[in-house]
Each structure stands twice: as C-alpha cells, then as structure tokens.
Design an enzyme around this catalytic site. Structure first.
Site, PDB file in Angstrom:
ATOM      1  N   ASP A 157      40.821  -8.499  15.673  1.00  7.31           N
ATOM      2  CA  ASP A 157      40.173  -9.725  16.193  1.00  7.31           C
ATOM      3  C   ASP A 157      39.631  -9.516  17.597  1.00  7.31           C
ATOM      4  OD1 ASP A 157      40.714 -12.116  14.249  1.00  7.31           O
ATOM      5  OD2 ASP A 157      42.533 -10.906  14.249  1.00  7.31           O
ATOM      6  N   ASP A 199      40.971  -5.792  22.617  1.00  9.29           N
ATOM      7  CA  ASP A 199      40.520  -6.832  23.549  1.00  9.29           C
ATOM      8  C   ASP A 199      41.646  -7.690  24.110  1.00  9.29           C
ATOM      9  OD1 ASP A 199      41.145  -8.167  21.112  1.00  9.29           O
ATOM     10  OD2 ASP A 199      40.010  -9.892  21.841  1.00  9.29           O
ATOM     11  N   ASP A 239      41.745  -2.286  17.245  1.00 12.22           N
ATOM     12  CA  ASP A 239      42.285  -3.632  17.096  1.00 12.22           C
ATOM     13  C   ASP A 239      41.308  -4.385  16.165  1.00 12.22           C
ATOM     14  OD1 ASP A 239      43.517  -6.168  17.870  1.00 12.22           O
ATOM     15  OD2 ASP A 239      41.764  -6.439  19.152  1.00 12.22           O
TER      16      ASP A 239
HETATM   17  O1  LIG Z   1      45.705  -7.829  17.285  1.00  9.39           O
HETATM   18  P1  LIG Z   1      44.548  -8.616  16.756  1.00  9.39           P
HETATM   19  O2  LIG Z   1      43.960  -8.033  15.517  1.00  9.39           O
HETATM   20  O3  LIG Z   1      43.502  -8.833  17.810  1.00  9.39           O
HETATM   21  O4  LIG Z   1      45.168 -10.036  16.383  1.00  9.39           O
HETATM   22  C1  LIG Z   1      45.544 -10.952  17.419  1.00  9.39           C
HETATM   23  C2  LIG Z   1      45.458 -12.347  16.871  1.00  9.39           C
HETATM   24  O5  LIG Z   1      44.145 -12.465  16.322  1.00  9.39           O
HETATM   25  C3  LIG Z   1      43.826 -13.659  15.615  1.00  9.39           C
HETATM   26  O6  LIG Z   1      43.680 -14.708  16.547  1.00  9.39           O
HETATM   27  C4  LIG Z   1      42.576 -14.541  17.406  1.00  9.39           C
HETATM   28  O7  LIG Z   1      41.353 -14.536  16.641  1.00  9.39           O
HETATM   29  C5  LIG Z   1      41.068 -15.768  15.942  1.00  9.39           C
HETATM   30  C6  LIG Z   1      39.813 -15.556  15.112  1.00  9.39           C
HETATM   31  O8  LIG Z   1      38.739 -15.144  15.887  1.00  9.39           O
HETATM   32  C7  LIG Z   1      40.934 -16.911  16.953  1.00  9.39           C
HETATM   33  O9  LIG Z   1      40.687 -18.137  16.287  1.00  9.39           O
HETATM   34  C8  LIG Z   1      42.240 -17.008  17.762  1.00  9.39           C
HETATM   35  O10 LIG Z   1      42.098 -17.993  18.773  1.00  9.39           O
HETATM   36  C9  LIG Z   1      42.557 -15.671  18.427  1.00  9.39           C
HETATM   37  O11 LIG Z   1      43.814 -15.712  19.093  1.00  9.39           O
HETATM   38  C10 LIG Z   1      44.862 -13.967  14.569  1.00  9.39           C
HETATM   39  O12 LIG Z   1      44.546 -15.183  13.953  1.00  9.39           O
HETATM   40  C11 LIG Z   1      46.264 -13.951  15.161  1.00  9.39           C
HETATM   41  O13 LIG Z   1      47.210 -14.172  14.139  1.00  9.39           O
HETATM   42  C12 LIG Z   1      46.501 -12.594  15.789  1.00  9.39           C
HETATM   43  O14 LIG Z   1      47.807 -12.551  16.361  1.00  9.39           O
END
Ligand SMILES: O=P(O)(O)OC[C@H]1O[C@H](O[C@H]2O[C@H](CO)[C@@H](O)[C@H](O)[C@H]2O)[C@H](O)[C@@H](O)[C@@H]1O
Length: 373
Positions: free
Chosen positions: A120, A310, A118
C-alpha cells in the site's frame, strides 16, 4: 542469524514496557497498563489519569501519522513537491532513486540485486477504501518483469492472502502481517508448479487472541461513522481515514479500552491506521533478514537488497539495510520525513519508473555479457 533457535515470541509480558502503544510515545514508558475492564464510574482518579495519558498519546500519534502535503495558502492548492523548499532540502539528504539510478546500479555491479516491495502506498496508491487499493495492470507488469530478473518479495502489513489477491503474481515471495507470515515458495515460470513451500509464522500462538480482539474492535467501533477494522491474520488494522477528526479521540479511547485486557498486544500507527499486533521481537526488518537468509541471499559481497516502502513499518527494514551496510532503503514520500532510507521516490508511479529502469539495466548488462563471450 539462526532463525530456528531464535524465537521472536516474548513469553513474559511483564518484561515489556509499555505493553500498549509500542514505540509511539517515549514519555509514556513509565506507565504500565493494568488489565481489566473498561472505564467505569468507580475507577480511581489515578487510573483515569493514566488512561487519559495513553489515549492522548495515541491521539497525538494518529494526528502526526500521515503528514499532509503542504498547502499553498496563496493559491489555495497543494504545492507540488518541486515547489516546496523543505522538500527540495530534504532531497539533498534523501535523493531521488531515479536521479541517483546510476550510482545505485554502479554499486550493484557484480552483485545480484534482491528486491523487496511494500504494497500500500508503494505499488498501489493510497485510497479511502482499503478493499479497493488495486494495483494497476502496468504496475503488475513492471513487478512481473522485475521478478524475472531479480528475486522479489512483497512485504506488507496486509494478510498474506489479501496482498496476494491484489498482486496476483505467483513468482514472488510474500511476507504478510508485517512479516509475521512468510511464504518462501515460488512457482516455476513455465510450469506454474510450486518448487518448494516454506511457511514461517512466528506469532502463531497469537491467532486466537487476534481473532477475539478483532471481533471486539469490530463491535465497539461499529457506531463510529467511517471507522473500519481489517483482520490481517496476525495483526489488526483500525482505519480512521474516513472518520471525522473530532471522533479520532473516541477511536483512540475504544482501541485503548479493548486492549487493556490484552497486554501482549501493542498498537503502532501507520497512514491513518492503528495497527494492533503481538508484542514480539519481529517486524518487517526481521522479515527481510529472514528472507535473505532463507533464500541464500545473505552474502553482502554477492547480493545487494533494495527495499521500497512508504510507511513507518518500512523503517524497520530500512534500518536493517543501513545497519548491515548492505543495500538501500527507498522511501516513497511526497513530504520530508525522518528516515533510515538512503533514497526516495515520490509516489507509486515513480516506483514503477524505478522498477522498469532496473529491468532495462539488467537486460542491457546481460546483453553486454553475451556480446563479450
Ligand atoms: O505494509 P503495507 O502493505 O503498506 O500495509 C499497511 C496498511 O496498508 C493498508 O492501509 C493503508 O492503505 C489503504 C488503502 O490505500 C488506506 O485506506 C489506509 O488509510 C492506509 O493505512 C491496509 O488496509 C492496512 O491493513 C495495512 O496495515
């Protein structure tokens, strides 16, 4: 699994219950959302009640979506996971992948490891601004090394293009939009040439709808301080991390109102984010199955997949591995969580440690094999 004949696109929205709030609250299952416009003074009391239930359900999910680290009331500081008895107890159910490293690689002996990551919260730390979730150079080097030894894929909620801009490694496979946009092409290390490009996009027909909803969500949330909307191509993220908690209900209401007219879209929740996506039978778990099959890694006797993530959306992938009884899910978390993962890591720095250990172990195994020959 024959992916060619198995379309994940659900064409009959009536058969989907509930169209909105997919998987968020089971007690909402009996309510169906009527299509139409926003709340109006002339709206019936029954309709208003249904809306209120939906909005409150969404709000509850928002509140529980990102458990904070336990606060040490005595010292006014966050407890480290080491000092938290609940975390220690949880570790006995979901042990650290670092301390269990020997068991993990022992079960992989004689089999090829395939790595799914993954983005983020796994490869990059969670930050307030989603556009600044950069991956550190050392993490990039670790992932590059992993990909030298093991087939490696990124499986992210971000659009494929955006996650590639963060990761910047051509030698990986990429599944963006929660697996709804999969690219299985890899450049050769030496030449940089693409060997073969295959794109799988099971939610293609939703693109115009997603664009329309993206514009509406952008417009309606523009007055909410801290709210931001991210277009992830086949899905949309409505971020509320920087919104004051008193305004979360407004966010929930606006998202609900916009989606009333789109019963073929649903909302799930991630870490301080509402994720709007098509109601199709496709998720990160299906994406992992698809990748394993299309990369010729589907034979459990020969391949052991490891998926590190995560977020709630990663649970779909953990579940697939658990149900196949093949491979391991590793949850990145500093707080105890219900999970289908077998192991855990605390944060991206531990993820990096684990990836580096995998590379060292594989190098050593190869060196031993050469010595024997
Ligand atoms: O599947 P992932 O790669 O984990 O993506 C899931 C979402 O991740 C991002 O949002 C998350 O991370 C951001 C940066 O650290 C944070 O600001 C946010 O609160 C988190 O939810 C991304 O911006 C989303 O579009 C994804 O869906």
């Amino acid at each position: 699994m024959d992916m060619s004949s198995n379309s994940p696109v659900v064409t009959d929205p009536i058969s989907i219950s509930p169209p909105l709030l997919g998987g968020l609250t089971s007690n909402l299952m009996s309510f169906s959302v009527m299509s139409g416009g926003c709340s109006s003074p002339g709206m019936s009391a029954g309709r208003r009640t249904i809306e209120e239930v939906l909005v409150n359900g969404l709000l509850d999910a928002m509140k529980s979506s990102s458990p904070r680290k336990r606060h040490n009331l005595a010292f006014g500081q966050d407890n480290s996971p080491d000092e938290d008895p609940a975390y220690s107890a949880w570790l006995s159910k979901c042990p650290s992948a670092l301390t269990s490293f020997k068991q993990i690689v022992a079960s992989a002996r004689g089999r090829k490891i395939a790595v799914f990551l993954d983005y983020d919260g796994t490869l990059s730390p969670i930050v307030d601004d989603p556009d600044k979730a950069f991956m550190s150079p050392v993490m990039r080097a670790a992932v590059r090394n992993v990909a030298k030894y093991f087939p490696t894929a990124i499986v992210s909620g971000r659009s494929r293009k955006k996650v590639f801009e963060f990761v910047k490694l051509k030698e990986l496979y990429y599944a963006g939009s929660h697996g709804m946009d999969i690219l299985t092409s890899v450049s050769e290390h030496n030449t940089g040439k693409c060997k073969e490009a295959n794109i799988f996009q099971p939610a293609c027909e939703f693109l115009p709808m997603i664009d329309e909803v993206f514009k509406s969500l952008l417009e309606v949330t523009s007055g909410i301080e801290g709210a931001s909307v991210e277009n992830n191509k086949f899905c949309i993220s409505v971020h509320y991390r920087n919104v004051a908690e008193k305004d979360w209900k407004v966010v929930a209401r606006l998202v609900n109102e916009v989606l009333e007219a789109f019963p073929r879209l649903k909302v799930t929740n991630g870490r301080m984010v509402l994720e709007v996506r098509p109601v199709i039978d496709w998720d990160k778990g299906k994406a992992v199955e698809f990748l394993l099959q299309s990369l010729g890694l589907n034979d459990c006797g020969n391949v052991i997949p490891i998926y590190i993530g995560d977020d709630r959306t990663d649970e779909d992938a953990f579940k697939v591995l658990r149900e196949r009884n093949c491979g391991y899910g590793i949850l990145v978390s500093q707080v105890p969580k219900d999970t289908d993962a077998f192991y855990s890591l605390r944060d991206p720095s531990e993820v990096m440690g684990f990836l580096n250990s995998l590379v060292r172990w594989e190098k050593h195994s190869q060196w031993q094999k050469q010595k024997i020959q």
